[in-house]
Each structure stands twice: as structure tokens, then as C-alpha cells.
Design a protein around this motif. Structure first.
Motif, PDB file in Angstrom:
ATOM      1  N   UNK A  85      64.234  57.436   9.164  1.00 19.31           N
ATOM      2  CA  UNK A  85      64.485  58.279   7.995  1.00 19.31           C
ATOM      3  C   UNK A  85      63.948  57.627   6.720  1.00 19.31           C
ATOM      4  N   UNK A  86      64.142  56.328   6.579  1.00 22.63           N
ATOM      5  CA  UNK A  86      63.630  55.618   5.407  1.00 22.63           C
ATOM      6  C   UNK A  86      62.110  55.697   5.358  1.00 22.63           C
ATOM      7  N   UNK A  87      61.470  55.491   6.501  1.00 20.05           N
ATOM      8  CA  UNK A  87      60.008  55.553   6.550  1.00 20.05           C
ATOM      9  C   UNK A  87      59.502  56.949   6.190  1.00 20.05           C
ATOM     10  N   UNK A  88      60.120  57.987   6.772  1.00 18.71           N
ATOM     11  CA  UNK A  88      59.671  59.352   6.509  1.00 18.71           C
ATOM     12  C   UNK A  88      59.849  59.716   5.035  1.00 18.71           C
ATOM     13  N   UNK A  89      60.971  59.332   4.439  1.00 16.46           N
ATOM     14  CA  UNK A  89      61.198  59.633   3.027  1.00 16.46           C
ATOM     15  C   UNK A  89      60.251  58.845   2.130  1.00 16.46           C
ATOM     16  N   UNK A  90      59.981  57.596   2.479  1.00 17.82           N
ATOM     17  CA  UNK A  90      59.040  56.808   1.691  1.00 17.82           C
ATOM     18  C   UNK A  90      57.636  57.364   1.752  1.00 17.82           C
ATOM     19  N   UNK A  91      57.200  57.748   2.939  1.00 20.05           N
ATOM     20  CA  UNK A  91      55.874  58.350   3.080  1.00 20.05           C
ATOM     21  C   UNK A  91      55.779  59.651   2.296  1.00 20.05           C
ATOM     22  N   UNK A  92      56.840  60.453   2.360  1.00 18.80           N
ATOM     23  CA  UNK A  92      56.842  61.722   1.631  1.00 18.80           C
ATOM     24  C   UNK A  92      56.781  61.493   0.127  1.00 18.80           C
ATOM     25  N   UNK A  93      57.519  60.496  -0.367  1.00 21.95           N
ATOM     26  CA  UNK A  93      57.510  60.211  -1.796  1.00 21.95           C
ATOM     27  C   UNK A  93      56.122  59.777  -2.276  1.00 21.95           C
ATOM     28  N   UNK A  94      55.474  58.927  -1.517  1.00 21.51           N
ATOM     29  CA  UNK A  94      54.126  58.495  -1.889  1.00 21.51           C
ATOM     30  C   UNK A  94      53.145  59.660  -1.828  1.00 21.51           C
ATOM     31  N   UNK A  95      53.259  60.480  -0.806  1.00 18.54           N
ATOM     32  CA  UNK A  95      52.364  61.634  -0.690  1.00 18.54           C
ATOM     33  C   UNK A  95      52.577  62.608  -1.843  1.00 18.54           C
ATOM     34  N   UNK A  96      53.838  62.831  -2.204  1.00 14.54           N
ATOM     35  CA  UNK A  96      54.134  63.726  -3.316  1.00 14.54           C
ATOM     36  C   UNK A  96      53.541  63.201  -4.618  1.00 14.54           C
ATOM     37  N   UNK A  97      53.629  61.883  -4.813  1.00 17.16           N
ATOM     38  CA  UNK A  97      53.065  61.308  -6.030  1.00 17.16           C
ATOM     39  C   UNK A  97      51.560  61.487  -6.123  1.00 17.16           C
ATOM     40  N   UNK A  98      50.864  61.253  -5.017  1.00 15.75           N
ATOM     41  CA  UNK A  98      49.395  61.398  -5.020  1.00 15.75           C
ATOM     42  C   UNK A  98      48.999  62.854  -5.207  1.00 15.75           C
ATOM     43  N   UNK A  99      49.619  63.749  -4.434  1.00 15.50           N
ATOM     44  CA  UNK A  99      49.257  65.160  -4.537  1.00 15.50           C
ATOM     45  C   UNK A  99      49.675  65.760  -5.865  1.00 15.50           C
ATOM     46  N   UNK A 100      50.782  65.258  -6.452  1.00 16.40           N
ATOM     47  CA  UNK A 100      51.180  65.755  -7.771  1.00 16.40           C
ATOM     48  C   UNK A 100      50.130  65.465  -8.821  1.00 16.40           C
ATOM     49  N   UNK A 101      49.576  64.261  -8.796  1.00 18.35           N
ATOM     50  CA  UNK A 101      48.508  63.926  -9.733  1.00 18.35           C
ATOM     51  C   UNK A 101      47.246  64.735  -9.454  1.00 18.35           C
ATOM     52  N   UNK A 102      46.942  64.936  -8.179  1.00 20.22           N
ATOM     53  CA  UNK A 102      45.728  65.685  -7.831  1.00 20.22           C
ATOM     54  C   UNK A 102      45.850  67.155  -8.210  1.00 20.22           C
ATOM     55  N   UNK A 103      47.027  67.756  -7.982  1.00 21.78           N
ATOM     56  CA  UNK A 103      47.201  69.172  -8.295  1.00 21.78           C
ATOM     57  C   UNK A 103      47.205  69.433  -9.789  1.00 21.78           C
ATOM     58  N   UNK A 104      47.567  68.438 -10.581  1.00 18.93           N
ATOM     59  CA  UNK A 104      47.487  68.586 -12.043  1.00 18.93           C
ATOM     60  C   UNK A 104      46.086  68.267 -12.557  1.00 18.93           C
ATOM     61  N   UNK A 105      45.160  68.115 -11.610  1.00 17.25           N
ATOM     62  CA  UNK A 105      43.744  67.889 -11.925  1.00 17.25           C
ATOM     63  C   UNK A 105      43.551  66.668 -12.822  1.00 17.25           C
ATOM     64  N   UNK A 106      44.251  65.583 -12.435  1.00 17.97           N
ATOM     65  CA  UNK A 106      44.091  64.340 -13.180  1.00 17.97           C
ATOM     66  C   UNK A 106      43.202  63.345 -12.428  1.00 17.97           C
ATOM     67  N   UNK A 107      42.350  63.864 -11.589  1.00 15.32           N
ATOM     68  CA  UNK A 107      41.426  62.995 -10.874  1.00 15.32           C
ATOM     69  C   UNK A 107      40.129  63.738 -10.609  1.00 15.32           C
ATOM     70  N   UNK A 108      39.068  62.979 -10.554  1.00 17.57           N
ATOM     71  CA  UNK A 108      37.763  63.554 -10.231  1.00 17.57           C
ATOM     72  C   UNK A 108      37.337  63.242  -8.800  1.00 17.57           C
ATOM     73  N   UNK A 109      38.206  62.675  -8.030  1.00 19.50           N
ATOM     74  CA  UNK A 109      37.856  62.328  -6.659  1.00 19.50           C
ATOM     75  C   UNK A 109      37.778  63.582  -5.797  1.00 19.50           C
ATOM     76  N   UNK A 110      36.907  63.568  -4.786  1.00 21.92           N
ATOM     77  CA  UNK A 110      36.793  64.734  -3.896  1.00 21.92           C
ATOM     78  C   UNK A 110      38.090  65.005  -3.156  1.00 21.92           C
ATOM     79  N   UNK A 111      38.240  66.256  -2.722  1.00 19.48           N
ATOM     80  CA  UNK A 111      39.475  66.652  -2.040  1.00 19.48           C
ATOM     81  C   UNK A 111      39.675  65.876  -0.745  1.00 19.48           C
ATOM     82  N   UNK A 112      38.596  65.586  -0.033  1.00 24.81           N
ATOM     83  CA  UNK A 112      38.723  64.841   1.217  1.00 24.81           C
ATOM     84  C   UNK A 112      39.264  63.442   1.011  1.00 24.81           C
ATOM     85  N   UNK A 113      38.830  62.779  -0.058  1.00 27.19           N
ATOM     86  CA  UNK A 113      39.328  61.427  -0.341  1.00 27.19           C
ATOM     87  C   UNK A 113      40.794  61.467  -0.740  1.00 27.19           C
ATOM     88  N   UNK A 114      41.165  62.475  -1.537  1.00 28.42           N
ATOM     89  CA  UNK A 114      42.573  62.625  -1.914  1.00 28.42           C
ATOM     90  C   UNK A 114      43.426  62.876  -0.679  1.00 28.42           C
TER      91      UNK A 114
END
Length: 331
Positions: A85-114
Motif C-alpha cells: 500500500x505504501x509503494x502504490x500510494x508513493x508511486x501514485x503521488x509521484x505520478x500525479x506530481x509529474x502529470x500535474x505539471x505536464x497537464x498545466x503545460x509547464x514543460x516542453x518535453x514530448x508526451x512520450x518522455x513525460x
């Protein structure tokens, strides 16, 4: 500036996960403690029940072994359930942080790299919790075994300590290349995902313009580069694992030989010899785990570094966008 350590802390000790993480680690430590207690209990039964021919002591020894196995199974289930459970929640939190920045268009990296950063890198970084739990359990087993061997015969405890320290130093000295190769493998995998995503998005345009053959050639070339980087990283990891196995095997052999010599000299009892050999066999796995620590950190450090770099890049883009908006308002 975001550091790899900050990313690791976010994946491990985020809100609502600290208590579960500590209980999970305690469960794995209890499991290893119970495993170490098995050869200790067998040695005591041999000296105090089988040797003197005492059936009452034998019954108590068997009951104690049953209790030890019950704790062994229950502690493992507790640690594994909470740890997942700790691992799944930690992975989800990190994924949410990365995708949150990407969805707010705060990166120029390609979608595949994100996509690679939010999936593969997030999973590797959150998996550092399993590394901590495994190393804590391994350290518990080695410490308890050393204390027991110190009571039986101090040369055995000294041999275990020396073997552990030598193994850690040797593997750590050889792990620097793995850290560099692990980072490069993740970077090349992200680049390949970015290329494939771009091609999939513009497939019809490429076909209409006749650029599909050239696009195929580039993808094949990028795939070969990524495969070579992954191969180098896996080869380095396999070499470190083999080295750790060799050193731990030599340490186990030395402990067994020393225990046999002490038994022949009469310095330890038959039960003490059985306990020493059992402990040497039991802590062989924990010794290998301790030896793998530098390799595990090196493999996950690259993923944490990539997430940190992505976060810094996204925040820099957001700050520049804010400054540009303020200048437009002033003008």
C-alpha cells in the motif's frame, strides 16, 4: 532546486504513509528476527533436550519453534500488505506530481518522455521503499546473528562483521558505473518513447508526405541506442550481483569452516556448532541484500534524478511565464 533526495522523501514519507511505512518495515524486521531464531532454538533444543534426553524440555522447545514460525509468517504478511500500500500510494503521488505539471503545460518535453517519467521513473523511485525495508530487515538479521555468535564464540561474530564490511566496501566501490548507466538507460528509454509518440501522432501526415520510411529508419536507430543502453545497465547490475554473491559465499564458507574448527577443538558444544552453521546459512541472504544496496540505490537514483530535473524545468517554465505576464501588465 529539487534534489533526488527530496523526490525519494516524497515517494516514501508523504502524507498518511509514514505510519504504515514504519509498521511495514517493523513487520519485515520481525520476519527476519524469527528466521534467525530458528537455528538458535534448534541449537538450544539439541544441548538442553536431545543431549540430556529430557522429554519435557523437548516439548517446550518444539512449542517455542511453533510460536517462532507463527511470528515468522504473520510478520511477513503484515509487512507485505502495508508495504504494498505504501509503494502504490508513493508511486501514485509521484505520478500525479509529474502529470500535474505536464497537464498545466509547464514543460516542453514530448508526451512520450513525460509518459516514461510518470510511469517507469515514478515506479522505480517509489520502489526505494522496498529497498529500505529489505535493508532494515537484513541489518536486523545480521545484528542478531552477530550477538548470538558473540555469545557462542566471539571469533564467529568477528568473522561475520568482517565479511559484511568487506562485501559492502567492494560492491560500493564497483557501483558508480551502474548509477551512471542506469540514468543513461532511463534517458534513452524516455527519448525512444518520445519519438514513438510523435510518430504515432503524426502518422497520417508522414504517410501523405512520404516520410514514413525515414521515420521508420530513425525509430529503428533510436531503438537500437536505447537497447544498447539498457543492455549496458543490466550487464553492470548482473556483474555487481555476481560479485556480491561471490563475496557472501566466501564469507559463509569462512564462518562454516571456523565453526567446525571450534567444534573440533571443544570450544563450542554440538548445539552451538549447529546454531553457528544455521546462522551462517540464514544470514547468507541478508548479507547478499546488504551487498546489493549500492546497486539498488544506483538503479533508483537515476529515476529520482530525472523526476527532479523535470520538476525544476517545469517550475522554471512557470516562473518565466509569470514574469512575462507581469511585464505585459505593466506595459
Amino acid at each position: 532546486m529539487t534534489t533526488a533526495g527530496a523526490v525519494f522523501r516524497e515517494g516514501l514519507w508523504g502524507p498518511g504513509r509514514r505510519g504504515r511505512a514504519l509498521l511495514s518495515i517493523a513487520g519485515f524486521c520481525g520476519h527476519q528476527l524469527a528466521e534467525v531464531m530458528v537455528p538458535i532454538a534448534v541449537g538450544i533444543v539439541i544441548d538442553r533436550a536431545i543431549g540430556p534426553g529430557d522429554p519435557v524440555a523437548l516439548a517446550w522447545g518444539i512449542a517455542f519453534l511453533v510460536a517462532v514460525f507463527a511470528v515468522l509468517i504473520g510478520a511477513w504478511q503484515l509487512g507485505d500488505r502495508l508495504g504494498t500500500r505504501v509503494y502504490a500510494q508513493g508511486e501514485h503521488a509521484l505520478r500525479q506530481g509529474v502529470l500535474g505539471l505536464a497537464l498545466r503545460r509547464r514543460t516542453r518535453r514530448p508526451a512520450g518522455e513525460v509518459l516514461t517519467i510518470s510511469s517507469s521513473d515514478a515506479g522505480e523511485t517509489a520502489g526505494f521503499f522496498w529497498t529500505i525495508a529489505e535493508q532494515a530487515a537484513a541489518a536486523t538479521a545480521v545484528l542478531v546473528a552477530c550477538a548470538t555468535l558473540l555469545v557462542i564464540a566471539w571469533p564467529l561474530a568477528v568473522a561475520v562483521v568482517i565479511g559484511t564490511v568487506v562485501q559492502a566496501l567492494v560492491v560500493n566501490a564497483c557501483s558508480r558505473g551502474l548509477r551512471r548507466r542506469g540514468y543513461e538507460a532511463q534517458r534513452q528509454a524516455a527519448r525512444l518513447d518520445a519519438v514513438s509518440t510523435d510518430y504515432a501522432t503524426g502518422l497520417r501526415v508522414l504517410g501523405a508526405l512520404g516520410g514514413a520510411p525515414r521515420a521508420t529508419e530513425r525509430y529503428v536507430a533510436e531503438s537500437a541506442i536505447a537497447a544498447e543502453a539498457a543492455y549496458r545497465a543490466e550487464r553492470a547490475a548482473a556483474g555487481l550481483a555476481a560479485l556480491s554473491l561471490l563475496v557472501s559465499g566466501l564469507a559463509f564458507t569462512g564462518i562454516a569452516v571456523l565453526g567446525g574448527w571450534l567444534a573440533l577443538e571443544g570450544a563450542i558444544t554440538v548445539g552451538g556448532f549447529v546454531t553457528a552453521i544455521g546462522l551462517a546459512q540464514t544470514i547468507r541472504g541478508p548479507l547478499q541484500s546488504l551487498g546489493h544496496l549500492p546497486a539498488q540505490i544506483a538503479a533508483k537514483h537515476g529515476s529520482a534524478t530525472r523526476i527532479a530535473e523535470f520538476s525544476d524545468e517545469a517550475r522554471a517554465a512557470a516562473d518565466s511565464g509569470t514574469d512575462a505576464g507581469r511585464r505585459r501588465e505593466r506595459s
